[in-house]
Design an enzyme around this catalytic site. Structure first.
Site, PDB file in Angstrom:
ATOM      1  N   ASP A 243      -0.713  -8.707  10.454  1.00 26.91           N
ATOM      2  CA  ASP A 243      -1.572  -7.753   9.723  1.00 26.91           C
ATOM      3  C   ASP A 243      -2.992  -8.274   9.555  1.00 26.91           C
ATOM      4  O   ASP A 243      -3.843  -7.548   9.036  1.00 26.91           O
ATOM      5  CB  ASP A 243      -0.974  -7.452   8.343  1.00 26.91           C
ATOM      6  CG  ASP A 243       0.309  -6.666   8.463  1.00 26.91           C
ATOM      7  OD1 ASP A 243       1.035  -6.552   7.460  1.00 26.91           O
ATOM      8  OD2 ASP A 243       0.613  -6.188   9.566  1.00 26.91           O
TER       9      ASP A 243
ATOM     10  N   ARG B 132      -4.645   4.090   3.026  1.00 28.26           N
ATOM     11  CA  ARG B 132      -3.191   3.844   2.883  1.00 28.26           C
ATOM     12  C   ARG B 132      -2.947   2.461   2.289  1.00 28.26           C
ATOM     13  O   ARG B 132      -1.971   2.247   1.576  1.00 28.26           O
ATOM     14  CB  ARG B 132      -2.501   3.911   4.247  1.00 28.26           C
ATOM     15  CG  ARG B 132      -2.483   5.274   4.875  1.00 28.26           C
ATOM     16  CD  ARG B 132      -1.600   5.303   6.091  1.00 28.26           C
ATOM     17  NE  ARG B 132      -0.259   4.790   5.771  1.00 28.26           N
ATOM     18  CZ  ARG B 132       0.726   4.748   6.670  1.00 28.26           C
ATOM     19  NH1 ARG B 132       0.521   5.147   7.901  1.00 28.26           N
ATOM     20  NH2 ARG B 132       1.916   4.284   6.326  1.00 28.26           N
TER      21      ARG B 132
ATOM     22  N   LYS C 115       0.510  -3.956  -1.507  1.00 26.97           N
ATOM     23  CA  LYS C 115       1.178  -2.722  -1.041  1.00 26.97           C
ATOM     24  C   LYS C 115       2.593  -3.040  -0.574  1.00 26.97           C
ATOM     25  O   LYS C 115       3.560  -2.371  -0.964  1.00 26.97           O
ATOM     26  CB  LYS C 115       0.386  -2.115   0.112  1.00 26.97           C
ATOM     27  CG  LYS C 115       1.136  -1.042   0.891  1.00 26.97           C
ATOM     28  CD  LYS C 115       0.300  -0.398   1.992  1.00 26.97           C
ATOM     29  CE  LYS C 115       0.263  -1.191   3.252  1.00 26.97           C
ATOM     30  NZ  LYS C 115       1.429  -1.019   4.140  1.00 26.97           N
ATOM     31  N   ASN C 116       2.737  -4.077   0.255  1.00 27.26           N
ATOM     32  CA  ASN C 116       4.033  -4.336   0.889  1.00 27.26           C
ATOM     33  C   ASN C 116       5.043  -5.029  -0.022  1.00 27.26           C
ATOM     34  O   ASN C 116       6.202  -5.190   0.363  1.00 27.26           O
ATOM     35  CB  ASN C 116       3.836  -5.117   2.195  1.00 27.26           C
ATOM     36  CG  ASN C 116       3.161  -4.257   3.247  1.00 27.26           C
ATOM     37  OD1 ASN C 116       3.049  -3.034   3.083  1.00 27.26           O
ATOM     38  ND2 ASN C 116       2.686  -4.878   4.305  1.00 27.26           N
TER      39      ASN C 116
ATOM     40  N   CYS D 229       4.931   4.427  15.687  1.00 26.81           N
ATOM     41  CA  CYS D 229       3.588   4.618  15.132  1.00 26.81           C
ATOM     42  C   CYS D 229       2.610   4.001  16.139  1.00 26.81           C
ATOM     43  O   CYS D 229       3.008   3.532  17.199  1.00 26.81           O
ATOM     44  CB  CYS D 229       3.459   3.956  13.768  1.00 26.81           C
ATOM     45  SG  CYS D 229       3.329   2.177  13.873  1.00 26.81           S
TER      46      CYS D 229
HETATM   47  C1  EPZ Z   1       6.482  -4.853   7.606  1.00 29.83           C
HETATM   48  O1  EPZ Z   1       6.800  -3.818   8.513  1.00 29.83           O
HETATM   49  C2  EPZ Z   1       5.137  -4.484   7.012  1.00 29.83           C
HETATM   50  N1  EPZ Z   1       5.258  -3.215   6.290  1.00 29.83           N
HETATM   51  C3  EPZ Z   1       4.091  -4.364   8.125  1.00 29.83           C
HETATM   52  O2  EPZ Z   1       2.836  -4.115   7.518  1.00 29.83           O
HETATM   53  C4  EPZ Z   1       4.011  -5.713   8.851  1.00 29.83           C
HETATM   54  O3  EPZ Z   1       3.099  -5.602   9.923  1.00 29.83           O
HETATM   55  C5  EPZ Z   1       5.408  -6.082   9.385  1.00 29.83           C
HETATM   56  O4  EPZ Z   1       6.361  -6.107   8.294  1.00 29.83           O
HETATM   57  C6  EPZ Z   1       5.419  -7.457  10.041  1.00 29.83           C
HETATM   58  O5  EPZ Z   1       4.986  -8.429   9.134  1.00 29.83           O
HETATM   59  C7  EPZ Z   1       5.834  -3.213   5.060  1.00 29.83           C
HETATM   60  O6  EPZ Z   1       6.267  -4.233   4.552  1.00 29.83           O
HETATM   61  C8  EPZ Z   1       5.915  -1.884   4.373  1.00 29.83           C
HETATM   62  P1  EPZ Z   1       9.405  -5.687  10.827  1.00 29.83           P
HETATM   63  P2  EPZ Z   1       8.302  -3.739   9.129  1.00 29.83           P
HETATM   64  O7  EPZ Z   1      10.677  -4.938  10.656  1.00 29.83           O
HETATM   65  O8  EPZ Z   1       9.293  -4.223   8.160  1.00 29.83           O
HETATM   66  C9  EPZ Z   1      11.189  -5.387  15.184  1.00 29.83           C
HETATM   67  C10 EPZ Z   1       0.786  -3.041   7.211  1.00 29.83           C
HETATM   68  O9  EPZ Z   1      -0.223  -3.012   7.921  1.00 29.83           O
HETATM   69  N2  EPZ Z   1      12.309  -4.657  14.572  1.00 29.83           N
HETATM   70  O10 EPZ Z   1       9.276  -7.023  10.175  1.00 29.83           O
HETATM   71  O11 EPZ Z   1       8.468  -2.366   9.702  1.00 29.83           O
HETATM   72  C11 EPZ Z   1       9.884  -4.604  15.147  1.00 29.83           C
HETATM   73  O12 EPZ Z   1       9.804  -3.719  16.243  1.00 29.83           O
HETATM   74  C12 EPZ Z   1       2.147  -2.889   7.843  1.00 29.83           C
HETATM   75  O13 EPZ Z   1       0.799  -3.224   5.957  1.00 29.83           O
HETATM   76  C13 EPZ Z   1      13.387  -4.264  15.370  1.00 29.83           C
HETATM   77  O14 EPZ Z   1      13.410  -4.505  16.582  1.00 29.83           O
HETATM   78  O15 EPZ Z   1       8.206  -4.772  10.328  1.00 29.83           O
HETATM   79  C14 EPZ Z   1       8.850  -5.692  15.197  1.00 29.83           C
HETATM   80  O16 EPZ Z   1       8.655  -6.071  16.545  1.00 29.83           O
HETATM   81  C15 EPZ Z   1       2.052  -2.629   9.339  1.00 29.83           C
HETATM   82  N3  EPZ Z   1      14.429  -3.592  14.800  1.00 29.83           N
HETATM   83  C16 EPZ Z   1       9.495  -6.860  14.457  1.00 29.83           C
HETATM   84  O17 EPZ Z   1      10.889  -6.557  14.398  1.00 29.83           O
HETATM   85  C17 EPZ Z   1      14.456  -3.297  13.459  1.00 29.83           C
HETATM   86  O18 EPZ Z   1      15.432  -2.701  12.972  1.00 29.83           O
HETATM   87  C18 EPZ Z   1       8.999  -7.039  13.026  1.00 29.83           C
HETATM   88  O19 EPZ Z   1       9.081  -5.791  12.379  1.00 29.83           O
HETATM   89  C19 EPZ Z   1      13.346  -3.700  12.660  1.00 29.83           C
HETATM   90  C20 EPZ Z   1      12.303  -4.384  13.236  1.00 29.83           C
END
Ligand code: EPZ
Length: 418
Positions: A304, A396, A22-23, A116
Site C-alpha cells: 500500500d 475512501r 481504515k484497515n 478491482c
Molecule cells: C488487505 O486487503 C488490505 N485491505 C489492502 O489494502 C492491502 O493492500 C492488502 O491487505 C495487502 O496488505 C484491508 O485490509 C481492508 P490479502 P486483502 O487477502 O485482505 C491473495 C488499501 O489500499 N489472496 O492480504 O484483500 C490476493 O490475491 C487496501 O487500503 C488469495 O489468493 O488482501 C493477494 O495476492 C488495498 N486468495 C494476496 O493474497 C484469498 O482468498 C494478499 O491479499 C485472499 C487473498
C-alpha cells in the site's frame, strides 16, 4: 466528481495528525456483529469506506450511532444475513461480514466481491478456511451461500498470507467449538488490533502478529469499548511527502513501531528521521538517493506504500527498481506519472525508475486509492499545476488529505464538481 488542484514546489513544514487506521477500523467495526450489546469505537476515521461498512451493518439489522470520531454499534437486532452486490462491489472488505454472520446467525449470503483495479482479489482462502470449520458453502449467481449449525475448530493453512482472510477466520473461530490454528496467517498490525479487540470481548486468541495464531472458541462474546490504532499507510504517505518536497515534518499520533520498513527505506534515501514514542520527525534532504524496493506482506515493505514510494524514486538521483510481489496489477499509476514526465519502464512485476530532475504538472486520473495518493504527492513536487480527477478514490482511505496538506503550506485545493 470532485478534483484536487495543486501548484507544486512548496517544501512541507509543520505537524500533521494521523487518523485512525481504515484497515483496522473495518474488521473491528464488523466484529460488533459477534455480540449483542452496545460496542463503542473511538478514533474511527471519517472515510467513504467506513460509511460503506456502517451502511452494510445497518442493513443487516445493527443499530449504528456516529458522533464525530466515535461510533457505537449494537447488533442485538441482527436479523438479515444478506450482503448485497451493489454494496460489496463498492467496498470489497464487506466480505468480512461472511464469517461473523455464520457464527451468529448460522447462515450468510454475501456477494462475491469481484476483482478491482489492482488485481483479481479472489476470496478462495476465506471460503476454504470457513469450510474447514464445518460450514456448507455454495456459490450461486455471484453470491456465496454459507451455513453451519455450529462451527467446529480445526487447523487452517493459508497458501499465502491474507489479511482479511486471517481476520475473517479469526472471527469465525472465536465462537467455534474447540480450538482453531491458523497457519501462515497474516501478521499485519491491523490483524493484531482485531485480535486485541476480540480478546477484550472475551475471546481466547494467542499468537496474533505471528504466522501461527491459535483461537480457543468460547460460547459468547461481550460488548467492548476500544480505540482504533493509527493508520500506518497514512503515516508513510506523509513521511514520503516530507522527503519528496525537502520538507520538515512532524508526524504526530502515529505508531512508529508499525512503519519500520518505511523508516528504513527513507533513511537509505537520505532523509533525516527522528523517532519518538508516538511521533516521527522527517526532514527531506537533497539529493534523494535511488533505492530498490520489493513489497512483501508485513513486516516487509507494504504494497500500500508502493505507488507513493515510486513518486519519490521518480525524482531521485539514478536508477531504482520497484517490485510488486503482492498484487498482480498494481502499476496503474505508472502511466499517469509518465504523463508528468517520470521515466518508468514496467517489465512484469517490476518497474525500473530513472530519476528525472523534476516532474511537470498535468491533468491526471486517479484509478485506485493508493494510486490517487501517489498522484497528489507527484503534484506537490511537480512544476506547475496538477489536477487530480476522480478523487472519490482518495476519499475512501484518506481523511481530508488536501486540508492536512494545506496546513503544511502546500498550495492545494479541492474543486467540488457542479
Ligand atoms: C488487505 O486487503 C488490505 N485491505 C489492502 O489494502 C492491502 O493492500 C492488502 O491487505 C495487502 O496488505 C484491508 O485490509 C481492508 P490479502 P486483502 O487477502 O485482505 C491473495 C488499501 O489500499 N489472496 O492480504 O484483500 C490476493 O490475491 C487496501 O487500503 C488469495 O489468493 O488482501 C493477494 O495476492 C488495498 N486468495 C494476496 O493474497 C484469498 O482468498 C494478499 O491479499 C485472499 C487473498
Amino acid at each position: 466528481m470532485d478534483k484536487i488542484i495543486i501548484e507544486g514546489g512548496v517544501p512541507l513544514q509543520g505537524e500533521v495528525h494521523i487518523s485512525g487506521a481504515k484497515n483496522a477500523a473495518l474488521p473491528i467495526l464488523v466484529s460488533a456483529l459477534l455480540t449483542d450489546g452496545w460496542c463503542t469505537y473511538q478514533n474511527v476515521p471519517r472515510l467513504r469506506d467506513i460509511d460503506s461498512i456502517l451502511q452494510l451493518l445497518s442493513m443487516l439489522g445493527a443499530q449504528i450511532e456516529v458522533d464525530g470520531y466515535t461510533v457505537r454499534i449494537n447488533a442485538a437486532g441482527l436479523k438479515n444475513a444478506e450482503a448485497p452486490y451493489d454494496l460489496v462491489r463498492k467496498m470489497r472488505a464487506s466480505i468480512l461480514v461472511l464469517c461473523p454472520l455464520v457464527a451468529r446467525l448460522k447462515t450468510a449470503k454475501v456477494s462475491l466481491p469481484g476483482g478491482c483495479a489492482i488485481g483479481a482479489r479472489p476470496i478462495n482462502l476465506h471460503l476454504k478456511g470457513l469450510a474447514r470449520l464445518g460450514a456448507d458453502i455454495t456459490l450461486e449467481h455471484g453470491y456465496v451461500l454459507a451455513s453451519a449449525e455450529r462451527l467446529v475448530g480445526d487447523e487452517i493453512y493459508f497458501e499465502t498470507p491474507t489479511v482479511t482472510g486471517t481476520e475473517n477466520l479469526m472471527m469465525a473461530a472465536a465462537l467455534a467449538q474447540g480450538k482453531t490454528i491458523l497457519k501462515n496467517a497474516a501478521r499485519e498490525p491491523e490483524v493484531v488490533a482485531l485480535a486485541d479487540v476480540l480478546n477484550q470481548m472475551g475471546a481466547c486468541i494467542k499468537g496474533a502478529g505471528t504466522a501461527v495464531v491459535s483461537i480457543e472458541g468460547v460460547p459468547a462474546l461481550k460488548p467492548v469499548s476500544v480505540r482504533i490504532i493509527p493508520d500506518r499507510i497514512e503515516t508513510g504517505t506523509f513521511m514520503v511527502a516530507a522527503a519528496l518536497t525537502q520538507g520538515d515534518l512532524l508526524v504526530r499520533d502515529c505508531e512508529p513501531e508499525h512503519v519500520g520498513g518505511i523508516i528504513d527505506k527513507l533513511k537509505q534515501v537520505g532523509a533525516a528521521i527522528q523517532v519518538g514514542a508516538k511521533s516521527i520527525h522527517v526532514k527531506g534532504r537533497a539529493p534523494i538517493e535511488s533505492v530498490d524496493v520489493k513489497t512483501f506482506p508485513y513486516p516487509g515493505f507494504p504494497t500500500d506504500m508502493q505507488a507513493q514510494f515510486m513518486v519519490l524514486m521518480s525524482v531521485a538521483r539514478g536508477l531504482s527498481v520497484i517490485s510488486e510481489t503482492v498484487f498482480e496489477n498494481r502499476f496503474i499509476h505508472v502511466s499517469e506519472l509518465r504523463r508528468m514526465g517520470a521515466d518508468i519502464t514496467v517489465s512484469g512485476h517490476s518497474a525500473v525508475i530513472k530519476g528525472v530532475p523534476s516532474l511537470s504538472g498535468a491533468p491526471v486520473m486517479a484509478t485506485d486509492l493508493r494510486a490517487s495518493a501517489s498522484l497528489v504527492l507527484a503534484g506537490l513536487v511537480a512544476s506547475g499545476t496538477t489536477e487530480v480527477n476522480r478523487i472519490y478514490h482518495l476519499d475512501r482511505g484518506y481523511e481530508a488529505m488536501e486540508t492536512k496538506f494545506q496546513k503544511l503550506g502546500a498550495r492545494i485545493r479541492r474543486e467540488k464538481s457542479n
